[in-house]
Scaffold this motif. Structure first.
Motif, PDB file in Angstrom:
ATOM      1  N   LEU A 843       0.760  -1.251  -0.017  1.00 31.26           N
ATOM      2  CA  LEU A 843       0.071   0.130   0.020  1.00 31.26           C
ATOM      3  C   LEU A 843       0.770   1.220  -0.002  1.00 31.26           C
ATOM      4  O   LEU A 843       1.933   1.647   0.829  1.00 31.26           O
ATOM      5  N   GLY A 844       0.622   2.227  -0.955  1.00 34.11           N
ATOM      6  CA  GLY A 844       1.345   3.504  -1.063  1.00 34.11           C
ATOM      7  C   GLY A 844       1.508   4.254   0.381  1.00 34.11           C
ATOM      8  O   GLY A 844       0.491   4.013   1.130  1.00 34.11           O
ATOM      9  N   ASP A 845       2.267   5.370   0.491  1.00 34.25           N
ATOM     10  CA  ASP A 845       2.461   5.943   1.565  1.00 34.25           C
ATOM     11  C   ASP A 845       1.649   7.395   1.394  1.00 34.25           C
ATOM     12  O   ASP A 845       2.002   8.269   2.336  1.00 34.25           O
ATOM     13  N   LYS A 846       0.893   7.620   0.259  1.00 35.90           N
ATOM     14  CA  LYS A 846      -0.078   8.626   0.256  1.00 35.90           C
ATOM     15  C   LYS A 846      -1.344   8.587   0.261  1.00 35.90           C
ATOM     16  O   LYS A 846      -2.352   9.065  -0.368  1.00 35.90           O
ATOM     17  N   SER A 847      -1.635   7.838   1.337  1.00 39.15           N
ATOM     18  CA  SER A 847      -3.309   7.768   1.725  1.00 39.15           C
ATOM     19  C   SER A 847      -3.940   9.185   2.092  1.00 39.15           C
ATOM     20  O   SER A 847      -3.143   9.892   2.587  1.00 39.15           O
ATOM     21  N   TYR A 848      -4.963   9.400   1.817  1.00 38.15           N
ATOM     22  CA  TYR A 848      -5.860  10.352   2.177  1.00 38.15           C
ATOM     23  C   TYR A 848      -6.159  10.589   3.684  1.00 38.15           C
ATOM     24  O   TYR A 848      -6.410  11.919   4.228  1.00 38.15           O
ATOM     25  N   TYR A 849      -6.372   9.470   4.481  1.00 38.28           N
ATOM     26  CA  TYR A 849      -6.489   9.412   5.711  1.00 38.28           C
ATOM     27  C   TYR A 849      -5.278   9.067   6.584  1.00 38.28           C
ATOM     28  O   TYR A 849      -4.153   8.573   5.762  1.00 38.28           O
ATOM     29  N   ASN A 850      -5.379   8.986   7.728  1.00 36.90           N
ATOM     30  CA  ASN A 850      -4.427   8.594   8.706  1.00 36.90           C
ATOM     31  C   ASN A 850      -4.558   6.938   8.474  1.00 36.90           C
ATOM     32  O   ASN A 850      -5.291   6.268   8.262  1.00 36.90           O
ATOM     33  N   VAL A 851      -3.272   6.180   8.664  1.00 34.08           N
ATOM     34  CA  VAL A 851      -3.050   4.832   8.294  1.00 34.08           C
ATOM     35  C   VAL A 851      -2.511   4.270   9.742  1.00 34.08           C
ATOM     36  O   VAL A 851      -1.700   4.538  10.127  1.00 34.08           O
ATOM     37  N   ASP A 852      -3.449   3.458  10.282  1.00 30.32           N
ATOM     38  CA  ASP A 852      -3.062   2.738  11.504  1.00 30.32           C
ATOM     39  C   ASP A 852      -3.149   1.151  11.272  1.00 30.32           C
ATOM     40  O   ASP A 852      -4.231   0.453  11.220  1.00 30.32           O
ATOM     41  N   THR A 853      -1.847   0.797  10.800  1.00 32.71           N
ATOM     42  CA  THR A 853      -1.813  -0.854  10.341  1.00 32.71           C
ATOM     43  C   THR A 853      -0.628  -1.622  11.192  1.00 32.71           C
ATOM     44  O   THR A 853      -0.338  -2.329  10.437  1.00 32.71           O
ATOM     45  N   ASN A 854      -0.461  -1.259  12.174  1.00 30.23           N
ATOM     46  CA  ASN A 854       0.513  -1.982  13.207  1.00 30.23           C
ATOM     47  C   ASN A 854       1.803  -2.017  12.548  1.00 30.23           C
ATOM     48  O   ASN A 854       2.678  -2.910  12.405  1.00 30.23           O
ATOM     49  N   GLY A 855       2.108  -0.687  11.728  1.00 34.61           N
ATOM     50  CA  GLY A 855       3.368  -0.630  11.120  1.00 34.61           C
ATOM     51  C   GLY A 855       3.511  -1.313   9.676  1.00 34.61           C
ATOM     52  O   GLY A 855       4.756  -1.438   9.392  1.00 34.61           O
ATOM     53  N   THR A 856       2.774  -2.248   9.378  1.00 34.55           N
ATOM     54  CA  THR A 856       2.579  -2.786   7.958  1.00 34.55           C
ATOM     55  C   THR A 856       2.085  -2.282   6.850  1.00 34.55           C
ATOM     56  O   THR A 856       0.848  -1.636   7.232  1.00 34.55           O
ATOM     57  N   ASN A 857       2.525  -1.967   5.543  1.00 36.56           N
ATOM     58  CA  ASN A 857       1.857  -1.735   4.583  1.00 36.56           C
ATOM     59  C   ASN A 857       1.870  -2.718   3.344  1.00 36.56           C
ATOM     60  O   ASN A 857       1.768  -2.519   2.458  1.00 36.56           O
ATOM     61  N   THR A 858       2.158  -3.853   3.862  1.00 35.10           N
ATOM     62  CA  THR A 858       2.340  -5.104   3.040  1.00 35.10           C
ATOM     63  C   THR A 858       1.047  -5.623   2.598  1.00 35.10           C
ATOM     64  O   THR A 858       0.282  -5.928   3.510  1.00 35.10           O
ATOM     65  N   TYR A 859       0.665  -5.690   1.358  1.00 38.32           N
ATOM     66  CA  TYR A 859      -0.572  -6.293   0.863  1.00 38.32           C
ATOM     67  C   TYR A 859      -0.148  -7.825   0.598  1.00 38.32           C
ATOM     68  O   TYR A 859      -0.922  -8.816   0.936  1.00 38.32           O
ATOM     69  N   THR A 860       0.805  -8.049  -0.028  1.00 31.81           N
ATOM     70  CA  THR A 860       1.379  -9.524  -0.296  1.00 31.81           C
ATOM     71  C   THR A 860       2.746  -9.578  -0.485  1.00 31.81           C
ATOM     72  O   THR A 860       3.379  -8.781  -1.170  1.00 31.81           O
ATOM     73  N   ASP A 861       3.472 -10.782   0.081  1.00 30.82           N
ATOM     74  CA  ASP A 861       5.017 -10.802  -0.253  1.00 30.82           C
ATOM     75  C   ASP A 861       5.307 -12.141  -0.065  1.00 30.82           C
ATOM     76  O   ASP A 861       4.452 -12.923   0.512  1.00 30.82           O
ATOM     77  N   TYR A 862       6.270 -12.689  -0.639  1.00 29.80           N
ATOM     78  CA  TYR A 862       6.982 -14.151  -0.407  1.00 29.80           C
ATOM     79  C   TYR A 862       8.341 -14.051  -1.100  1.00 29.80           C
ATOM     80  O   TYR A 862       8.618 -13.075  -1.908  1.00 29.80           O
ATOM     81  N   PHE A 863       8.969 -15.089  -0.779  1.00 31.36           N
ATOM     82  CA  PHE A 863      10.339 -15.580  -1.799  1.00 31.36           C
ATOM     83  C   PHE A 863       9.931 -16.796  -2.439  1.00 31.36           C
ATOM     84  O   PHE A 863       9.290 -17.647  -2.252  1.00 31.36           O
ATOM     85  N   ARG A 864      10.486 -16.903  -3.672  1.00 29.14           N
ATOM     86  CA  ARG A 864      10.336 -17.593  -4.573  1.00 29.14           C
ATOM     87  C   ARG A 864      11.298 -18.932  -4.387  1.00 29.14           C
ATOM     88  O   ARG A 864      11.097 -20.012  -4.883  1.00 29.14           O
ATOM     89  N   GLY A 865      12.492 -18.814  -3.913  1.00 32.10           N
ATOM     90  CA  GLY A 865      13.575 -19.548  -3.660  1.00 32.10           C
ATOM     91  C   GLY A 865      14.465 -19.444  -5.232  1.00 32.10           C
ATOM     92  O   GLY A 865      14.129 -18.936  -6.083  1.00 32.10           O
ATOM     93  N   THR A 866      15.548 -20.189  -4.944  1.00 30.33           N
ATOM     94  CA  THR A 866      16.690 -20.112  -6.071  1.00 30.33           C
ATOM     95  C   THR A 866      16.455 -21.446  -6.812  1.00 30.33           C
ATOM     96  O   THR A 866      16.443 -22.466  -6.170  1.00 30.33           O
ATOM     97  N   ASN A 867      16.476 -21.696  -8.037  1.00 28.68           N
ATOM     98  CA  ASN A 867      16.406 -22.616  -8.739  1.00 28.68           C
ATOM     99  C   ASN A 867      17.882 -23.157  -9.217  1.00 28.68           C
ATOM    100  O   ASN A 867      18.599 -22.460 -10.069  1.00 28.68           O
ATOM    101  N   PHE A 868      17.799 -24.619  -9.146  1.00 31.18           N
ATOM    102  CA  PHE A 868      19.246 -25.051  -9.824  1.00 31.18           C
ATOM    103  C   PHE A 868      18.752 -26.104 -10.518  1.00 31.18           C
ATOM    104  O   PHE A 868      17.915 -27.421 -10.329  1.00 31.18           O
TER     105      PHE A 868
END
Length: 876
Positions: A843-868
């Protein structure tokens, strides 16, 4: 060396027989690896030098990836190959972005014939499914010409399949490990998915809609205990296995025989089968306006287990004689993706479930795709030529019996349960079965063209004028069915109980037999079914005029009739709504090339085109995910009208080197954009689609291929290739978007922020460093280092006071080694995703209201890993 490979094992043929018996067993989700084959051209066309030479001479701005480049970069599928082209990058599960434009702005041809998508969530077939060993060249048209389909803004991809020049057979084995997925204990798969039937995709038979309601309209049908035990054949149980290395096997044979004195007949048969385990873990959150404050509506940890089996087959016949070429190809693709998703945390702002909430999705994505093509060309003397082609496609997608299970990880006394246990109560949304079918009733594509060469050659190689008149078009008829079945308590039997969440089937069977709960369909009787009929027919004329060796003009005009009918019902409506969209389009194009000298070209191009939406963007269904994120199509979405401008300078210092600078601009009226909106359905959010009023784009592309021997003789075996695209975009919102994005004036009274086009990346960079040498036996050995990244882009437009959601840069670095050991054996090894960058949407940091999300703005994230990966091939 010409080598073909497709995707399917010999075992897979049994699956083909079942498919022929019942078309309704459809289709996949994330496909992988299909192939087409056509027999034409010469071997020289597959080299990188030949491709550069063709690009230099062509009047249109066409780029290509040669078979030689595909091989030495270790490219295993078409999608990987296209990311090596200027301005093209791939985005996680959402196809290819060209010049920062989302996949909806692209179009796909296979040997010049239109191809539908076999996934309603994507505009074109997931190009990962095309293995590249049967590809002669990947053509990318980034400027429009009237013989291309008018659906064009980013690029048109044309997969030109490999030629058959000599008889050979090849078998290839591959093995790979992933640092995040391979050898993981307790890897979760649907019961039996890793068995023989699962390997062939035949376990989908057990997931079909129950026979009691299969051929009837939804009417809140209640299943008896006997019906529930007999007709719901797929188990809720989940197997826990050790994830093994990913494997693949492929076999290809080409036979070429003489037919008369000057003719040849070629036959190609190719099969391939592969399987892959993948694991991803990370956040899957949701943000929502709670009266002037943006809070976390969902705070979830998602663990996703994918077991994917890809299969494909190709049979090709070709006849070639002097002036005559006929090709018949049959391509079959099957993809089965078994998915388990475990969610930990809370949803719908139920913060009290932060440490105890749990729900699981157990689904199978299945697709089957059959494409039969017949193409031919005939020269009529020296000055005339005709060519024609047609294809017939059976194309189905299905998510059968998508099971959702929800409960608590805490018992009634407040004690935390073990990871295998769950407290569950019948009723609510705790037990749900979903059935999604997107079936093709018919898809057909055809083209025909007559060309005549005018004027006199003189001492020139080509005639100075060419006039072409032609037709191309397609018919696409689809129907969609989406149904829900809920587990409900019988009487007062809704009390919570303890189950083994990995083996609940025995308990469910016992309670069904004892009438403690039952299954009942609760699909809307009017909205469960939609259909779409689309017919696009076009005539075109091209005139190519070369008044001298240095000037080249191409003028084109295309008339396109687009007739689309969407049939759907509003919730509770007694009758269907017929939404008729019909447009007559005139699409002009002009391309001019000026050869400044033997090494420099200057090009200009202008065209008008359209963009049609992805199927899900226009389907009137509410595709509901268990975290209460709904994807809702907008049947009123309009096509975009695009005006495209390009000005390019090219410099070819040698036959293997090139520099280019391209300035481009676009005006997109009614640009289609993805948006997040608050939903009244169970307090979640909805992903939907709207037209902007217009979007303006301007950018520059830079490209270079250089031998480092120019710097020092010690570097003569190194070649550096790099390309970059930088782009600026600006959007003018439509009235509907203004109303949705405008924050509540009680909390914010300022103007809306200026923003760019959703999905458009401000920059894209691709680079590769190649080292090539000859072994003592004069065979080739290459090492390549390949890098790719694209800039932060808007994933979805925010509404109700929230900023936009941004897909952050993902840096990918790959290393590939390839060597032809002798005339029979070759080996290829690679390391993909060396940096193992975290994929994330924020979530971007220019919302029109105050943002109170326990310090996170992550909608989704993950690691794919390295392939050999290691692949060994033997040709005989």
């Amino acid at each position: 060396m010409k080598i073909y490979k497709l995707s399917v094992a010999v075992l897979f043929l049994s699956g083909s027989v079942f498919y022929a018996q019942e078309v309704k067993k459809d289709t996949i989700s994330k496909e992988k690896r299909i192939e087409g084959v056509v027999i034409q051209g010469s071997s020289s066309k597959k080299t990188e030098t030949a491709v550069l030479g063709e690009q230099k001479k062509a009047i249109i701005q066409k780029q290509a990836v040669s078979a030689e480049e595909i091989s030495r970069k270790g490219i295993s599928n078409v999608e990987q190959g296209l990311t090596k082209v200027t301005g093209i990058t791939t985005v996680e599960g959402r196809g290819l972005f060209v010049r920062g434009l989302e996949e909806r702005y692209n179009y796909l041809l296979i040997n010049g014939l239109g191809s539908p998508s076999n996934n309603p969530f994507q505009k074109i077939i997931a190009l990962k499914q095309f293995p590249t060993d049967v590809v002669g060249k990947l053509n990318i048209y980034k400027t429009f010409n009237s013989n291309l389909y008018g659906d064009f803004a980013g690029a048109t991809f044309d997969i030109e399949t490999l030629t058959m020049e000599k008889s050979f057979s090849k078998i290839e084995f591959g093995i790979g490990v992933n640092t995040a997925s391979t050898f993981r204990n307790n890897f979760k798969v649907s019961e039996g998915a890793d068995g023989f039937n699962g390997y062939l995709g035949l376990n989908s038979d057990d997931k079909k809609l129950p026979s009691a309601i299969r051929d009837s309209r939804p009417n809140n049908y209640r299943f008896s205990a006997n019906e529930s035990l007999a007709q719901f054949k797929d188990s809720w149980n989940v197997d826990q296995v050790k994830s093994l290395p990913n494997t693949s096997i492929g076999f290809t044979t080409v036979q070429k025989v003489k037919a008369g004195e000057t003719g040849n007949i070629g036959i190609l048969f190719s099969l391939n089968q592969s399987n892959e385990y993948s694991y991803k873990e990370g956040a899957k959150n949701q943000f929502k306006d709670f009266g002037g404050v943006i809070n976390l509506n969902n705070d979830l940890l998602r663990k996703q287990y994918n077991y994917e089996i890809e299969s494909s087959a190709l049979l090709g016949f070709a006849y070639k004689n002097k002036g005559t070429a006929i090709n018949l190809n049959a391509m079959y693709l099957q993809n089965v993706n078994n998915i388990i998703e475990d969610y930990y945390g809370y949803k719908n702002n139920q913060v009290q479930n932060k440490d105890v909430g749990f729900f699981r999705t157990n689904q199978q994505d299945l697709s089957r795709f059959l494409n039969i093509q017949l193409t031919g060309s005939q020269k009529l003397g020296e000055r005339q030529q005709v060519k024609a082609g047609g294809s017939y496609v059976i194309n189905n997608y299905q998510q059968p019996d998508r099971k959702i299970l929800e409960g608590s990880r805490q018992d009634l006394n407040g004690n935390m349960l073990s990871d295998d246990q769950l407290y569950l109560a019948y009723g609510g949304n705790n037990i749900i079965r979903q059935y999604l079918d997107v079936n093709s009733r018919f898809y057909g594509s055809a083209y025909g063209e007559y060309s005549i060469f005018l004027g006199e050659k003189g001492d020139k190689k080509d005639y100075p004028m060419q006039l072409s008149v032609g037709y191309n078009g397609f018919a696409d008829l689809r129907k969609t069915s989406y149904r829900f079945i809920f587990g409900k308590p019988n009487g007062t039997a809704g009390q919570a109980f303890l189950i083994d969440k990995n083996s609940p089937q025995a308990k469910f069977n016992q309670d069904l037999a004892n009438n403690l709960f039952y299954f009942q369909e609760e699909s809307d009787g009017s909205k469960f079914f939609t259909s779409m009929y689309q017919f696009v027919n076009a005539g075109y004329i091209n005139f190519n005029y070369k008044p001298s060796e240095s000037w080249d003009f191409l003028l084109g005009a295309r008339y396109e009739n687009d007739m689309t009918l969407i049939r759907f019902s509003a919730q509770g409506a007694a009758n269907k709504t017929n939404l008729d969209k019909q447009r007559n389009l005139f699409l002009p194009s002009i391309s001019i090339k000026k050869a400044l000298n033997s090494k420099n070209n200057l090009r200009f191009a202008f065209s008008k085109t359209v963009t049609r939406p992805v199927l899900i963007e226009t389907m009137d269904i509410d595709y509901i995910n268990p975290d209460n994120e709904t994807i809702r199509g907008n049947p009123n979405i309009e096509n975009s009208d695009n005006y495209n401008f390009d000005l390019k300078w090219e410099y070819f210092p040698s036959t293997k080197e090139m520099f280019a600078v391209n300035l481009f601009a676009k005006r997109i009226n009614n640009a289609i954009e993805r948006s997040f909106v608050s939903s009244g359905d169970a307090n979640g959010v909805t992903v939907t689609f709207y037209n902007a009023k217009k979007a303006d784009l301007a950018g520059i592309e830079l490209e270079g291929i250089i031998s480092l021997g120019r710097i020092s003789d010690a570097l003569s075996k190194f070649t550096l290739g790099a390309n970059a695209t930088f782009m600026y975009t600006d959007v003018e919102r439509s009235q509907q978007q203004l109303e949705l994005e405008q924050p509540n004036p009680n909390y914010y009274k300022g103007d809306l922020h200026k923003r760019g086009l959703q999905g458009a990346s401000p920059y894209t960079i691709n680079a590769d460093l190649k080292y090539e040498m000859k072994t003592k036996n004069n065979f080739s050995r290459t090492f390549s280092l390949v890098y790719n990244v694209s800039g932060s882009k808007i994933y979805a437009v925010g509404t109700s006071g929230a900023d936009n959601y941004y897909e952050k840069p993902f840096h990918q670095l790959d290393f590939v080694y390839q060597e032809q050991i002798n005339k029979n054996w070759n080996i290829k090894a690679g390391i993909q995703n060396i940096l193992n960058n975290r994929y994330k949407i924020l979530l971007g940091d220019k919302s029109y209201y105050n943002v109170d999300t326990n310090g996170t703005n992550t909608y989704t994230d993950y690691f794919r890993g390295t392939n050999f990966n290691l692949t060994v091939g033997y040709t005989f």
